[in-house]
Design a protein around this motif. Structure first.
Motif, mmCIF file in Angstrom:
data_model
loop_
_atom_site.group_PDB
_atom_site.id
_atom_site.type_symbol
_atom_site.label_atom_id
_atom_site.label_comp_id
_atom_site.label_asym_id
_atom_site.label_seq_id
_atom_site.Cartn_x
_atom_site.Cartn_y
_atom_site.Cartn_z
ATOM 1 N N LYS A 24 0.825 -1.205 0.000
ATOM 2 C CA LYS A 24 0.000 0.000 0.000
ATOM 3 C C LYS A 24 0.861 1.257 0.000
ATOM 4 O O LYS A 24 0.541 2.241 -0.678
ATOM 5 C CB LYS A 24 -0.957 -0.035 1.189
ATOM 6 N N LEU A 25 1.946 1.227 0.726
ATOM 7 C CA LEU A 25 2.869 2.367 0.710
ATOM 8 C C LEU A 25 3.465 2.567 -0.682
ATOM 9 O O LEU A 25 3.618 3.701 -1.147
ATOM 10 C CB LEU A 25 3.973 2.149 1.740
ATOM 11 N N LEU A 26 3.795 1.482 -1.349
ATOM 12 C CA LEU A 26 4.358 1.577 -2.694
ATOM 13 C C LEU A 26 3.329 2.051 -3.709
ATOM 14 O O LEU A 26 3.660 2.802 -4.630
ATOM 15 C CB LEU A 26 4.912 0.220 -3.131
ATOM 16 N N LEU A 27 2.080 1.608 -3.545
ATOM 17 C CA LEU A 27 1.034 2.024 -4.476
ATOM 18 C C LEU A 27 0.969 3.542 -4.578
ATOM 19 O O LEU A 27 0.796 4.094 -5.673
ATOM 20 C CB LEU A 27 -0.321 1.472 -4.014
ATOM 21 N N GLU A 28 1.110 4.209 -3.453
ATOM 22 C CA GLU A 28 1.024 5.665 -3.475
ATOM 23 C C GLU A 28 2.257 6.290 -4.121
ATOM 24 O O GLU A 28 2.153 7.320 -4.789
ATOM 25 C CB GLU A 28 0.802 6.185 -2.064
ATOM 26 N N LEU A 29 3.406 5.668 -3.946
ATOM 27 C CA LEU A 29 4.601 6.164 -4.637
ATOM 28 C C LEU A 29 4.451 6.030 -6.153
ATOM 29 O O LEU A 29 4.825 6.936 -6.908
ATOM 30 C CB LEU A 29 5.834 5.390 -4.159
ATOM 31 N N TYR A 30 3.911 4.903 -6.591
ATOM 32 C CA TYR A 30 3.686 4.721 -8.027
ATOM 33 C C TYR A 30 2.665 5.731 -8.552
ATOM 34 O O TYR A 30 2.804 6.253 -9.665
ATOM 35 C CB TYR A 30 3.196 3.298 -8.310
#
Length: 235
Positions: A24-30
Motif C-alpha cells: 500500500k505504501l508503494l502504491l502511493e509512490l507509483y
C-alpha cells in the motif's frame, strides 16, 4: 519485445510481516510518479480494499491455475508495473509455481524485470524463506528486503546470516519504521489510502502526525536508495 523498464514486483514472505502494508505504501509512490499499475492480490482478507478506486486490483489464486491472465498482461502496452501480493508462507508452493509456470523465462522473453520484495521480522523463518527464493530465482531477479522495525529494534539473524549473500547478488534493503499499534489500527480502520488518513479529522491530530512521519520515513528510505528505486521501477 516490450520496454525493459517494465517490472513485476512480487511481495513475498511469512504471514503478518507487513507485505500488504508495504504494498500500500508503494502504491502511493507509483501513483505520485504516474505509473500505470496492475495489482494481483492472493489475499482473501481484502487488505487492499482502500485502493480499489485508485488502481486495478484483481483477485488471484496462485495454487489453482488462475494465473493465465497475469501472463497476458506481459504484452499489454498500457501497464508499466505489475504488483503481485503472493500468499504468506507456502514458500515451497511459490517456488514450485515459479519453476513450473516458467515465470522467469516468460518475463525475460517479453522484456520484463522481476523484483522480489520481502518484509522481514526478527524471525529465522524470514531468512529461510529468502534463502529459498534466492536459490530458485538466483540472479534472474532483483531483491529488496524491508526491515520492519515493528517487530524488533534489530535484525541479528539477517545481519549475521543473510546480508552478505544478498549484497553479493546485488540486493538491497530499505526500512519500515515502527508505528504504534493504536495508530496503525486507526489507520486501517479508516479504510482509506494512507496519505488520505493523514487528512482524516476523525483521527486525532497527534496520531495523524505520527502516521505522516511514518509514511515520509518509508518514502525517504526508498528514494535515498538508488538500487531500491531501480528495482521497484521508480526510476
Amino acid at each position: 519485445m516490450l520496454k525493459s523498464s517494465k517490472r513485476m514486483v512480487m511481495t513475498v514472505g511469512d504471514s503478518r510481516v507487513g507485505k500488504s502494508t508495504v504494498m500500500k505504501l508503494l502504491l502511493e509512490l507509483y501513483q505520485i510518479q504516474g505509473k500505470r499499475l496492475k495489482v494481483y492480490d492472493h489475499d482473501n482478507r481484502d487488505r487492499l480494499l482502500a485502493y480499489k478506486d485508485l488502481v486495478c486490483i484483481e483477485k488471484i489464486d496462485f495454487f489453482n491455475k488462475q494465473t493465465d491472465r497475469m501472463f497476458i498482461d506481459l504484452v499489454a502496452a498500457d501497464i508499466d508495473i505489475i504488483l503481485v501480493d503472493m500468499p504468506g508462507q507456502h514458500i515451497d508452493k511459490i517456488c514450485q509455481y515459479i519453476v513450473e509456470s516458467e515465470l522467469l523465462e516468460a518475463l525475460a522473453e517479453y522484456g520484463w524485470k522481476l523484483t522480489f520484495l520481502q518484509p522481514i521480522s526478527h524471525r529465522t523463518d524470514c531468512i529461510d524463506y529468502l534463502t529459498q527464493i534466492i536459490q530458485t530465482a538466483t540472479n534472474n531477479a532483483n531483491y529488496v528486503i524491508v526491515k520492519n522495525y515493528h517487530f524488533a529494534p534489530e535484525f541479528r539473524e539477517y545481519d549475521e546470516k543473510m546480508q552478505k549473500t544478498l549484497l553479493t547478488i546485488g540486493g538491497t534493503s530499505i526500512n519500515l519504521m515502527a508505528l504504534h499499534r493504536n495508530h496503525y489500527q486507526a489507520m486501517e480502520k479508516a479504510v482509506k489510502p494512507y496519505s488520505q488518513v493523514c487528512q482524516d479529522l476523525s483521527i486525532i491530530l497527534f496520531w495523524r502526525s505520527f502516521i505522516f512521519q511514518w509514511i515520509k520515513n518509508f518514502r525517504n528510505s526508498v528514494i535515498n536508495n538508488n538500487l531500491a528505486i531501480k528495482y521497484l521501477g521508480l526510476d
